[in-house]
Design an enzyme around this catalytic site. Structure first.
Site, PDB file in Angstrom:
ATOM      1  N   GLY A  41      34.810  36.995  48.841  1.00 35.96           N
ATOM      2  CA  GLY A  41      34.576  38.436  48.780  1.00 35.96           C
ATOM      3  C   GLY A  41      33.791  39.010  49.954  1.00 35.96           C
ATOM      4  CD  GLU A  96      28.435  37.135  47.096  1.00 33.79           C
ATOM      5  OE1 GLU A  96      29.335  37.240  47.957  1.00 33.79           O
ATOM      6  OE2 GLU A  96      28.570  36.492  46.050  1.00 33.79           O
ATOM      7  CG  ASP A 100      27.701  42.305  38.176  1.00 30.50           C
ATOM      8  OD1 ASP A 100      27.025  43.245  37.733  1.00 30.50           O
ATOM      9  OD2 ASP A 100      28.737  41.914  37.625  1.00 30.50           O
ATOM     10  CE  LYS A 128      28.969  45.459  39.445  1.00 28.22           C
ATOM     11  NZ  LYS A 128      30.358  45.552  38.867  1.00 28.22           N
ATOM     12  CB  VAL A 150      33.752  48.347  43.135  1.00 31.82           C
ATOM     13  CG1 VAL A 150      33.038  49.560  42.566  1.00 31.82           C
ATOM     14  CG2 VAL A 150      32.758  47.217  43.372  1.00 31.82           C
TER      15      VAL A 150
END
Ligand code: 5GP
Length: 172
Positions: A41, A96, A100, A128, A150
């Site tokens: 990611g 990163e 989360d 988040k 997202v």
């Protein structure tokens, strides 16, 4: 599944990443840090961020996955690829995509800390904080966002959407 709305435009991303790069440049000018990207990611964030770092540095990558194919973390973190660099005494910056629950980065930071780096900092594009389970915060944060799933700019849903040049919210 389709994109419901754009949360962060390409321009907003690049402006903020230039600021993060400037902060890292000031903090690590003479430290030859090792930037460690978390696959997959962080790939776009990693390349754009490191291009904003004009001093000597090295790259490495670590693979970790906590999400299955859905939008909820499984809570189980798996190492899918280790770093190749000897981190003993080095200044490490973990790069990163998103923080989360924090379970993935808790695992990754514990793993890398056991390799004896001189310092270890966390740089995340998105935070988040609402969903945090692990006691962990990032040292460099691009954007703090609400608790929505997202995609884009590296972030996937079932391995798709990583190549969107912006960060968007998926239609439920
Ligand atoms: P954590 O372990 O902190 O819950 O989650 C970290 C990982 O979960 C991230 O590296 C990312 O792969 C995935 N993740 C968390 N939130 C989102 C999200 O909103 N969208 C996507 N695509 N992945 C997410």
């Amino acid at each position: 599944m389709e994109i419901e709305r754009v949360l962060l435009t390409q321009e907003q991303l690049q402006t903020r990443i230039a600021e993060l790069g400037a902060a890292l440049s000031a903090d690590y000018a003479d430290k030859t840090p090792v930037f460690i990207g978390v696959l997959k990611g962080a790939v776009h964030f990693f390349t754009d961020l490191t291009l904003q770092f004009p001093h000597p540095c090295q790259y490495d990558f670590i693979g970790a996955s906590s999400y299955g194919d859905g939008t909820q973390s499984s809570g189980q973190v798996k190492l899918t690829k280790d770093v190749m660099t000897d981190l003993q005494g080095r200044h490490v910056i973990i790069v990163e995509d998103i923080l989360d629950t924090g379970l993935t980065l808790r695992f990754v930071t514990d793993w890398l800390r056991s390799k004896g780096p001189a310092s270890l900092k966390l740089c995340v594009l998105l935070d988040k904080p609402e969903r945090r389970k692990a006691k962990l915060s990032a040292d460099y944060i691009g954007f703090t966002i609400p608790n929505e799933f997202v995609v884009g700019y590296g972030l996937d849903y079932q391995e798709l959407y990583r190549n969107l040049p912006y960060v968007g919210v998926l239609k439920p």
